[in-house]
Design an enzyme around this catalytic site. Structure first.
Site, PDB file in Angstrom:
ATOM      1  NE  ARG A  18     -50.560 -33.341 -39.144  1.00 23.19           N
ATOM      2  CZ  ARG A  18     -51.979 -33.953 -39.264  1.00 23.19           C
ATOM      3  NH1 ARG A  18     -52.551 -34.694 -40.191  1.00 23.19           N
ATOM      4  NH2 ARG A  18     -52.637 -33.461 -38.168  1.00 23.19           N
ATOM      5  CB  ALA A  72     -48.829 -44.723 -55.700  1.00 20.93           C
ATOM      6  NE  ARG A 109     -33.140   3.813 -32.932  1.00 22.56           N
ATOM      7  CZ  ARG A 109     -31.937   3.859 -32.986  1.00 22.56           C
ATOM      8  NH1 ARG A 109     -31.266   3.288 -33.878  1.00 22.56           N
ATOM      9  NH2 ARG A 109     -31.307   3.757 -31.837  1.00 22.56           N
ATOM     10  CE1 TYR A 149     -26.871  -0.918 -20.659  1.00 23.93           C
ATOM     11  CE2 TYR A 149     -25.156  -2.219 -20.704  1.00 23.93           C
ATOM     12  CZ  TYR A 149     -25.704  -1.071 -20.446  1.00 23.93           C
ATOM     13  OH  TYR A 149     -24.988  -0.015 -19.740  1.00 23.93           O
ATOM     14  CE1 TYR A 203     -62.578 -36.363 -36.339  1.00 21.01           C
ATOM     15  CE2 TYR A 203     -62.888 -35.108 -38.587  1.00 21.01           C
ATOM     16  CZ  TYR A 203     -62.960 -35.152 -37.052  1.00 21.01           C
ATOM     17  OH  TYR A 203     -63.637 -33.849 -36.434  1.00 21.01           O
ATOM     18  CG  ASP A 217     -30.875  -3.179 -25.902  1.00 19.88           C
ATOM     19  OD1 ASP A 217     -29.748  -3.536 -25.106  1.00 19.88           O
ATOM     20  OD2 ASP A 217     -31.150  -2.284 -26.267  1.00 19.88           O
TER      21      ASP A 217
END
Ligand code: UD1
Ligand code: CA
Length: 455
Positions: free
Chosen positions: A330, A377, A15, A100, A384, A102
């Site tokens: 990042r 700004a 399911r 179990y 790179y 689950d």
């Protein structure tokens, strides 16, 4: 007595409508089975025997870990058959606890309570529920002692009206399981070997069956589909939210808050709606997280404010930094105390010194920046060249005018000044002004182009 845990995880989980074995579906980004293993490990068992079948190799490959023994059940012939497969690896003088893969929300407290009752005979975990349909029903004698479990498919109307159900979780001495499980037959509607049938055998031998009841049904909810998976996910998140609130964290809405990993919070932290914390995140005292932020593997010192819609990954910020709104930090972004990263600014592999500001619309990557720097700004570190990454070094108190490009490798020494709109390709020495843009010409008497006028 020594404890051995058996975790049943052989089912396909049709399911779920997924190629992934059911127990690998995640709650808070962690496979359900791992949640169960973690709870089991807290009981310090001799071993966790995980019975796998459908997708067993995949489950094992992903969750291989110390303390877990894998048992294969090639055909899913029933819960009794599944436990029987694990018995050869289990010490005779131990207590066996059946869990179990689950049912991920089961708590150590509940399990402890059940185990305390299983020293001399089987103990069953039951629940009284509003709607018992689908579950095995608990049968008791006139004195209230458990006599057995009848599966819904085998039950008559009377039995179906019983609203105390079998959660499936059971504990029993290993020696008894070894005696009874081989005697269990499959002459029932499903043609399966039912684990709870050992209870009838216990009663026949005059061994009483103990029981414990869970207070909240969700704790023993087995996940069969993605709707139940979500119920479990929300309950898990709510538990975490409550724990944090009890520890002094303010959440704008406990229902719109997600931790997929570990979140550590200092005192007086405020978290607005729709914040998602992934991996290891640590927030110092008085940190404020705005609405709709995602923080992954990030450490924020005291007093940091993250404004709405910011995305932080493997970042570190010192005291009182201000980040966002709409900031993207990042990996390997390190901000020293009081630094400011404003809207639409992306950083990567940077060290930004104390009090330095990159307030708007900039990209700063592979850069070492001193303290007290002001980046205007639209500044871009051109790190790179299509093949390699190069570094930009910016000294203390440097001023970078708006819309500048800094072509790395390049250095702007302390107190250097870059005029707006410059493209910097050569070192700017201490206290120097660098201007690299064409001079402005003003043309007097210039005529604007005119549209042709239709007559
Ligand atoms: C079982 C109980 C039922 C209880 C319910 C609670 C039995 C016979 N019935 O019913 O009384 O109310 O759980 O949710 O025990 N599994 C295996 N190998 C097998 C069969 C099952 O590993 O051969 C695993 C499944 O992956 C699943 C769990 O055992 O995680 C339960 O099996 P399932 O067939 O779903 O039992 P239920 O019919 O729900
Ligand atoms: Ca079944």
């Amino acid at each position: 007595m020594a404890l051995e845990v058996v975790i049943l995880a052989a089912g396909k989980g049709a399911r779920m409508k997924s190629p992934l074995p059911k127990v690998l579906h995640t709650v808070a980004d962690m496979p359900m089975l791992q949640h169960v293993i973690n709870s089991a490990q807290k009981l310090e068992p001799v071993a966790c025997h995980v019975v796998v079948g459908f997708g067993g190799e995949q489950v094992q490959a992903q969750l291989e870990q110390p303390g877990v023994q894998w048992v294969e059940q090639t055909e899913q012939l029933g819960t009794g058959h599944a436990v029987l497969q694990a018995l050869p690896g289990i010490a005779e003088d131990s207590t066996v606890l059946v869990l179990y893969g689950d049912v991920p929300l089961i708590t150590v407290e509940t399990l402890g309570e059940l185990l305390a009752k299983a020293a001399n005979g089987p103990a069953l975990l039951t629940a009284v529920v509003a709607d018992p349909s689908g579950y095995g029903r608990i049968e008791r004698d006139q004195q209230g002692a458990v006599t057995g479990v009848v599966e819904e498919k085998d039950a008559d109307a009377n039995q179906r009206s019983i609203n105390e159900i079998n959660t499936g979780v059971l504990a029993a001495p290993a020696a008894q399981l070894r005696r009874w499980l081989p005697q269990v037959e499959n002459n029932n509607k499903q043609g399966e070997y039912y684990l709870p049938d050992i209870l009838g055998l216990a009663v026949q031998e005059g061994i009483s069956v103990a029981s414990a009841q869970v207070e909240t049904e969700i704790e023993v909810l087995g996940v069969n589909d993605r709707i139940q998976l979500n119920l479990v996910e929300r309950e898990f998140q709510l538990r975490l939210a409550r724990r944090l609130m009890s520890a002094g964290v303010t959440l704008a809405d406990a229902g719109r808050f997600d931790v997929r990993g570990q979140l550590q919070c200092g005192e007086n932290v405020f978290i607005d709606v729709n914040a998602v914390f992934i991996g290891k995140v640590s927030l110092g005292n008085n940190v404020r997280i705005g609405a709709n932020c995602v923080l992954m593997d990030t450490v924020l010192a005291d007093g940091v404010e993250v404004k709405p819609f910011s995305h932080l990954e493997k970042a570190e910020a010192g005291e009182d930094c201000v980040i966002g709104p709409f900031a993207r930090l990042r990996p390997a972004t390190v901000l020293e105390a009081g630094a400011k990263i404003g809207n639409f600014v992306e950083t990567k592999k940077v060290n930004i010194g104390a009090g330095s500001k990159v307030s708007h619309l900039s990209y700063v990557g592979d850069c070492d920046m001193g303290s007290g720097v002001n980046v205007g700004a639209g500044t871009v570190t051109c790190n790179y060249d299509g093949a390699h990454k190069h570094k930009t070094r910016i000294g203390d108190k440097v001023f970078i005018g708006s819309n500048s490009t800094l072509v790395a490798p390049v250095e702007i020494a302390s107190n250097g000044f870059v005029a707006a709109g410059s493209t910097i390709t050569k070192k700017v020495a201490q206290d120097e002004l660098a201007v690299s843009r064409t001079r402005q010409r003003n043309i007097v008497g210039w005529q604007r182009p005119q549209k042709e006028v239709d007559d």
